[in-house]
Design an enzyme around this catalytic site. Structure first.
Site, PDB file in Angstrom:
ATOM      1  N   HIS A 149      -7.729  -8.880   9.802  1.00  0.00           N
ATOM      2  CA  HIS A 149      -7.074  -9.579  10.907  1.00  0.00           C
ATOM      3  C   HIS A 149      -7.278 -11.089  10.786  1.00  0.00           C
ATOM      4  O   HIS A 149      -8.122 -11.552  10.039  1.00  0.00           O
ATOM      5  CB  HIS A 149      -7.664  -9.123  12.249  1.00  0.00           C
ATOM      6  CG  HIS A 149      -7.245  -7.755  12.668  1.00  0.00           C
ATOM      7  ND1 HIS A 149      -6.381  -7.522  13.702  1.00  0.00           N
ATOM      8  CD2 HIS A 149      -7.572  -6.538  12.173  1.00  0.00           C
ATOM      9  CE1 HIS A 149      -6.190  -6.225  13.834  1.00  0.00           C
ATOM     10  NE2 HIS A 149      -6.906  -5.589  12.918  1.00  0.00           N
TER      11      HIS A 149
ATOM     12  N   GLU B 205     -12.109 -10.740  10.980  1.00  0.00           N
ATOM     13  CA  GLU B 205     -11.253 -11.799  11.528  1.00  0.00           C
ATOM     14  C   GLU B 205     -11.463 -13.000  10.617  1.00  0.00           C
ATOM     15  O   GLU B 205     -12.443 -13.730  10.721  1.00  0.00           O
ATOM     16  CB  GLU B 205     -11.637 -12.117  12.971  1.00  0.00           C
ATOM     17  CG  GLU B 205     -11.411 -10.976  13.952  1.00  0.00           C
ATOM     18  CD  GLU B 205      -9.955 -10.816  14.363  1.00  0.00           C
ATOM     19  OE1 GLU B 205      -9.098 -11.550  13.817  1.00  0.00           O
ATOM     20  OE2 GLU B 205      -9.675  -9.964  15.222  1.00  0.00           O
TER      21      GLU B 205
END
Lengths: 665, 166
Positions: free
Chosen positions: A556, A617
């Site tokens: 992500h 992330e």
């Protein structure tokens, strides 16, 4: 009545008047449904159709359409809970104004104030004192001839000095629009705010700040089109920027001497607060997508379209069904162990439902004993059902329990099959789904479990018998995709970057000898376009769970309203997955952006996958510096290499035969 | 007789006035009548507590509702904090046993924020509610229904969240 409480002092002084008011309260109160006065606000007349006059004041129903329009213009929200008699209004600048039905007092942020009458309910509708509400939201009624104009105000000015930066935060009733009339680079900053007046003191000295001497405020314009001019008197060699705010009703100007790091954007000649807010992630069809531009670079082999979706590893072919040969119930105090005999290796999938039902499906299995529907012995479960689910094509045996509470449940291999061990204690954070494979006749424990109670004294490591059916397989999950673009900032979309990095990662892992499956290979939804988040995320978990993968990594890109935030974060959920997250993050931390560490979070895909799983992330799309990195193919490649290195580190330190690859519960 | 009736009426009115006076001047904001609201700093990790006053007559349901609204609004705007999307509202709070069920609505039902924001927002809310007596877990609903995640698809909301969830 001697008291130091100012409330008491004031009340004592006004005792006669209070007596009279109290007597008046005893008389019947008349709320009159009468034509409500019209107010002029933001270019239109507000005509309340669901209003009453109450002691000469206007009471407006919460569901009046004009009140709704008024609140929308202010960026305010209202919540009414009939059960608790509370009406809670949140202003556009994030203050909470709380009314209570039947009480004239109301809380305006930290202040306790009083309305001319108590809010009340008629049926399911609550009526509140409108002018009181408007004033609490920094909107003041002003006479303009025969018309009453609702004039928005700048109602808050907060100055804070920290770390050699002085920040002035202005709060307005409505979203802020301004023009800068002072020249750029000047120490004196003058901003003209349109559409708002000000009730703030006209001159304010700032003490304790080396950057700002004071602020002067001047109101101008007309009742219907007011302006407010603010002049900030900064000290020599002081720079200023617009700092981030997360609501357009608030603007923050930060002052610091040159050389001190200032986070924000230069103040434009004209703008609004909304323009400095990092927009909430929104898919943008016009935003350039890196998905199509993820071309080859000199540093890596192109991974564009070389991997068709069909390359997904197919599930292993089904052989002859195994047969469930026995099912014995072995109660042990508050626990219950259910020993299931099977004729050969069997794959299973268990589910825990929210109403304390728990069941396990044995895949490609036939029931060789009679179906059962009974109350098992002991106090752990109140019901047991065993039955054949499907026919010849996909035969499944389901064993289902109704548990008395969210009890701990483990599936452990045992003599000639496996044992479902229902514990005597509740699982405070129960898993909802799991899969695995047991081999009939193969023992995980070193000796047959003669005493069922031993299951609960078995070391935790012994309760993780499930090995990946494909120990060479890594599943990569490029986050979002298709109808879900994820975050979109700075001309980049998250779904495209996730896929780009994932394709690079896949190419690297394949080159290193891994089998790799991806949850998506193109810009597509995994479950279905516009499906529910649950279906979409579970579909990604299912791919990894059903394939019996060795590891799962979800890729992500982060985003946030504060554009100053940047960095890489690696997440895990199951405590046993911490080592994987640590291994990956150790490599990722040096790719070029800030290190925001390893964190535990209950993110869906790392909760409901049964193998070691991590979610990365990579960086913040909403941060200009990170975004510029994310535009570089070389950076994306560095990220992919780092993840691959981290997965390799973990795999080498945790060989399959010594690894707990599922929580088993 | 008329005099006696007038005296009785006057006595009743005086008593009523005194009771109304006591009601109206009940001193607000005793030190014990505060709730602790938590917000998450923009480092995504640090939780900060701040106190807000409350009406001492609030029952536990009201307190939970009020605490939720405060957590959604966050600290004063000049304080850097991870905040729920502007326009997020609390629709209903219900206490059942040790679980508070919080029904949210407004902007959040359309929000697709990043994992960073989701984590900080809900960490503050869950800590705020579990700071209230007797509440150990929080079930989140959006527009009256349980959801697996927000549209952004990160933090799992289907099961009650507790402090240990973070």
């Amino acid at each position: 009545m001697s008291s130091n409480n100012p409330w008491h002092v004031r009340a004592s002084r006004h005792f006669p008047a209070l007596c009279a008011a109290s007597l008046a309260l005893l008389l019947p109160i008349r709320s009159v449904a009468a034509p409500a006065p019209a107010y002029w606000f933001a270019g239109t007349n507000l005509i309340f159709t669901k209003a009453q006059t109450h002691g000469g004041e206007l009471a407006v129903a919460l569901d009046d359409p004009s009140l709704a329009r008024f609140l929308i213009k202010l960026n305010a929200t209202v919540a009414y809970d009939p059960g608790s008699r509370l009406v809670i209004v949140t202003s556009g600048d994030r203050r909470v104004v709380t009314f209570t039905l039947g009480d004239t007092r109301f809380e305006n942020g930290p202040l306790l104030e009083r309305a001319p009458f108590a809010p009340y309910a008629v049926g399911a509708t609550a009526y509140i004192p409108f002018v009181t509400l408007a004033k609490a939201l920094y909107v003041v009624p002003v006479k303009d001839g025969a018309t009453t104009v609702l004039q928005p105000q700048i109602g808050g000015l907060d100055v804070r000095t920290r770390d050699r930066v002085t920040t002035v935060t202005l709060s307005s009733a409505v979203p802020i629009r301004f023009k800068r009339t002072s020249p750029g680079g000047s120490e004196r900053l003058t901003l003209v705010f349109s559409g708002v007046a000000s009730t703030l003191e006209t001159k304010r000295s700032i003490g304790g700040s080396a950057e700002l001497r004071g602020v002067s405020i001047q109101s101008g314009g007309t009742a219907r089109n007011p302006t407010t001019t603010m002049t900030f008197d900064a000290t020599p060699q002081t720079m200023h920027v617009l700092a981030n705010s997360d609501t357009p009703n608030v603007i923050a100007v930060a002052f610091a001497k040159s050389g001190v790091g200032l986070s924000g954007v230069p103040i434009p000649d004209a703008g609004d607060a909304a323009s400095v807010i990092a927009a909430a992630p929104r898919p943008s069809s016009s935003a350039p997508s890196t998905e199509s531009s993820a071309g080859p670079s000199d540093e890596y082999a192109p991974v564009g379209s070389e991997v068709p979706a069909e390359a997904a590893i197919p599930p292993p072919p089904l052989g002859s069904p195994v047969v469930v040969t026995s099912l014995d119930l072995l109660p042990a105090d508050a626990a219950l162990n259910v020993r299931v005999g099977v004729s050969g290796p069997v794959r299973y999938e268990w589910h825990r439902l929210t109403d304390n039902r728990w069941y396990v499906d044995l895949k490609n299995a036939m029931l060789g004993i009679p179906a059962r529907d009974e109350q098992p012995p002991g106090s752990a479960a109140t019901g047991l059902r065993v039955r054949q689910l499907a026919g010849d094509q996909n035969p499944t045996v389901r064993i289902a329990f109704t548990l008395v509470s969210p009890r701990q449940v483990n599936v452990v291999a045992s003599d000639n099959g496996f044992t479902i061990a229902i514990g005597g204690l509740d699982d405070l954070e129960p898993q909802r789904v799991g899969t695995g494979r047991v081999a009939g006749g193969m023992l995980i424990a070193s000796a047959p479990l003669a005493n069922p109670g031993d299951l609960w004294s078995t070391p935790a490591a012994m309760l993780h018998p499930i090995v990946p059916t494909n120990p060479k397989l890594i599943v990569i999950d490029p986050g979002h995709g298709g109808s879900d673009a994820g975050a979109a900032h700075n001309g980049l979309t998250e779904k495209a970057l996730n896929l780009d990095i994932s394709k690079r990662l896949r190419a690297i892992l394949v080159a290193r000898g891994w089998q790799v499956e991806m949850t998506r290979y193109t810009d597509t939804d995994v479950f279905a376009a516009n499906g529910s988040a649950h279906d979409e995320l579970q579909a990604r978990c299912d791919i990894a769970n059903n394939a019996g993968a060795r590891m799962f990594v979800s890729v992500h890109i982060n985003s946030y309203t504060d554009a100053a935030l940047n960095g890489t974060t690696t997440y895990f959920y199951k405590d046993s997955d911490r080592a994987l997250a640590d291994a990956v993050h150790r490599r990722l931390a040096s790719v070029g952006t800030a290190d925001k560490g390893v964190r535990k979070e209950e993110f869906y895909v790392i909760h409901h996958t049964t193998m070691p799983a991590t979610l990365i992330e990579t960086a913040f799309l909403s941060n200009a510096s990170d975004a510029s990195l994310l535009k570089l193919p070389a950076f994306l490649q560095r990220v992919a290499v780092a993840i691959a290195d981290g997965l390799g580190d973990y795999a080498s330190r945790n060989p399959v035969n010594a690894t707990s690859t599922s929580d088993g519960s | 007789m008329k005099v006696l009736r007038a005296v009785v009426v006057l006595a009743v009115l005086v008593v009523a006035a005194y009771l109304a006076y006591r009601y109206l001047v009940q001193p607000p904001g005793r030190s014990a009548d505060t709730i602790t609201v938590y917000y998450c700093k923009t480092d995504g990790v640090t939780l900060v507590a701040w106190k807000v006053s409350r009406d001492p007559r609030m029952d536990p349901n009201k307190v939970a509702f009020y605490a939720t609204a405060q957590a959604l609004a966050g600290p004063p705007v000049s304080v850097e904090a991870i905040r729920f999307p502007a326009g997020t509202i609390v629709k209903h709070v219900d206490l059942s046993g040790s679980t508070a069920t919080v029904d949210l609505g407004g902007t959040i039902s359309r929000s697709a924020g990043g994992s960073f924001a989701e984590s900080g927002e809900f960490r503050g809310l869950i800590w705020t509610l579990t700071a209230l007596p007797g509440i150990t877990a929080v079930q989140i609903k959006v527009d009256g229904a349980k959801v697996a995640t927000l549209p952004g698809g990160h933090l799992e909301l289907e099961q009650p969240l507790a402090r240990s969830s973070f």
